[in-house]
Design a protein around this motif. Sequence first.
Motif, PDB file in Angstrom:
ATOM      1  N   UNK A  47     -14.425  42.058  21.278  1.00  0.00           N
ATOM      2  CA  UNK A  47     -13.629  41.018  21.948  1.00  0.00           C
ATOM      3  C   UNK A  47     -12.236  40.911  21.329  1.00  0.00           C
ATOM      4  N   UNK A  48     -12.172  40.890  20.002  1.00  0.00           N
ATOM      5  CA  UNK A  48     -10.876  40.782  19.323  1.00  0.00           C
ATOM      6  C   UNK A  48      -9.967  41.954  19.688  1.00  0.00           C
ATOM      7  N   UNK A  49     -10.529  43.137  19.641  1.00  0.00           N
ATOM      8  CA  UNK A  49      -9.747  44.340  19.922  1.00  0.00           C
ATOM      9  C   UNK A  49      -9.309  44.374  21.398  1.00  0.00           C
ATOM     10  N   UNK A  50     -10.193  43.969  22.272  1.00  0.00           N
ATOM     11  CA  UNK A  50      -9.857  43.920  23.698  1.00  0.00           C
ATOM     12  C   UNK A  50      -8.719  42.935  23.944  1.00  0.00           C
ATOM     13  N   UNK A  51      -8.788  41.787  23.302  1.00  0.00           N
ATOM     14  CA  UNK A  51      -7.745  40.775  23.467  1.00  0.00           C
ATOM     15  C   UNK A  51      -6.404  41.279  22.936  1.00  0.00           C
ATOM     16  N   UNK A  52      -6.421  41.953  21.796  1.00  0.00           N
ATOM     17  CA  UNK A  52      -5.180  42.540  21.272  1.00  0.00           C
ATOM     18  C   UNK A  52      -4.612  43.556  22.257  1.00  0.00           C
ATOM     19  N   UNK A  53      -5.487  44.323  22.889  1.00  0.00           N
ATOM     20  CA  UNK A  53      -5.051  45.292  23.902  1.00  0.00           C
ATOM     21  C   UNK A  53      -4.437  44.575  25.110  1.00  0.00           C
ATOM     22  N   UNK A  55      -2.950  41.682  25.260  1.00  0.00           N
ATOM     23  CA  UNK A  55      -1.628  41.127  24.972  1.00  0.00           C
ATOM     24  C   UNK A  55      -0.587  42.210  24.728  1.00  0.00           C
ATOM     25  N   UNK A  56      -0.997  43.322  24.147  1.00  0.00           N
ATOM     26  CA  UNK A  56      -0.044  44.429  23.989  1.00  0.00           C
ATOM     27  C   UNK A  56       0.411  44.932  25.351  1.00  0.00           C
ATOM     28  N   UNK A  57      -0.539  45.147  26.245  1.00  0.00           N
ATOM     29  CA  UNK A  57      -0.198  45.633  27.599  1.00  0.00           C
ATOM     30  C   UNK A  57       0.668  44.598  28.326  1.00  0.00           C
ATOM     31  N   UNK A  58       0.372  43.321  28.139  1.00  0.00           N
ATOM     32  CA  UNK A  58       1.168  42.262  28.763  1.00  0.00           C
ATOM     33  C   UNK A  58       2.588  42.275  28.219  1.00  0.00           C
ATOM     34  N   UNK A  59       2.720  42.330  26.893  1.00  0.00           N
ATOM     35  CA  UNK A  59       4.052  42.353  26.271  1.00  0.00           C
ATOM     36  C   UNK A  59       4.833  43.609  26.624  1.00  0.00           C
ATOM     37  N   UNK A  60       4.115  44.664  26.958  1.00  0.00           N
ATOM     38  CA  UNK A  60       4.764  45.927  27.327  1.00  0.00           C
ATOM     39  C   UNK A  60       5.172  45.956  28.797  1.00  0.00           C
ATOM     40  N   UNK A  61       4.840  44.889  29.530  1.00  0.00           N
ATOM     41  CA  UNK A  61       5.294  44.776  30.914  1.00  0.00           C
ATOM     42  C   UNK A  61       4.327  45.279  31.968  1.00  0.00           C
ATOM     43  N   UNK A  62       3.099  45.583  31.588  1.00  0.00           N
ATOM     44  CA  UNK A  62       2.126  46.069  32.566  1.00  0.00           C
ATOM     45  C   UNK A  62       1.763  44.952  33.545  1.00  0.00           C
ATOM     46  N   UNK A  68      -5.973  44.229  33.151  1.00  0.00           N
ATOM     47  CA  UNK A  68      -7.411  43.967  33.290  1.00  0.00           C
ATOM     48  C   UNK A  68      -8.184  45.271  33.396  1.00  0.00           C
ATOM     49  N   UNK A  69      -7.642  46.232  34.126  1.00  0.00           N
ATOM     50  CA  UNK A  69      -8.319  47.528  34.266  1.00  0.00           C
ATOM     51  C   UNK A  69      -8.431  48.248  32.919  1.00  0.00           C
TER      52      UNK A  69
END
Length: 170
Positions: A47-53, A55-62, A68-69
């Motif tokens: 869960x922690x690792x997924x959440x970090x992923x 937010x990284x994808x969100x901050x990167x503009x995805x 979600x995918x």
Amino acid sequence: MTGVKQLYDYHLWANKRIFNHIEGLPKETVYQEVKSVFPSVCDVLLHMCTTDLVWLRTLSGAAYEEVIESAGKFQAAAKGDMKAIKQQALELETLYLNLFSRLADERQTISFHPPKYGKLVTTYADVIQHVVNHGTYHRGNVTAMLRQLGHPGVPTDYVYYLYEKKESKG
């Protein structure tokens, strides 16, 4: 190092302490069922690792759908696989540090619009603060779960990070 980059460095330090500590415990410990917020330590770390992923994808503009995918694919591939979770954590570290190197100002605003919550305009620094807080909360879950299973936890409080950094400079 100051500000949000130091907080993220703390997050990395604390996560590494958890992973290293777990590697010293009997292998089955991370998979043992516990009556807690998550069914196992492995599930918390996933869960922690997924959440970090996320937010990284969100901050990167995805786009939201892409975020979600990618999170769903990672969860499906890494469920019950500590090696895959730890590998993803290492890859995320590199990607976050890459993001920081490209970020001119941590107070720069970003907006995102998850359907469940609506639009939010905030700063990169605020999102990183959330990532760190989220990790801190769940590292506490891990410690509690390990104690329930008869194993010690490992200190990951921010002050221990500061002391360790001071000692390494000294």
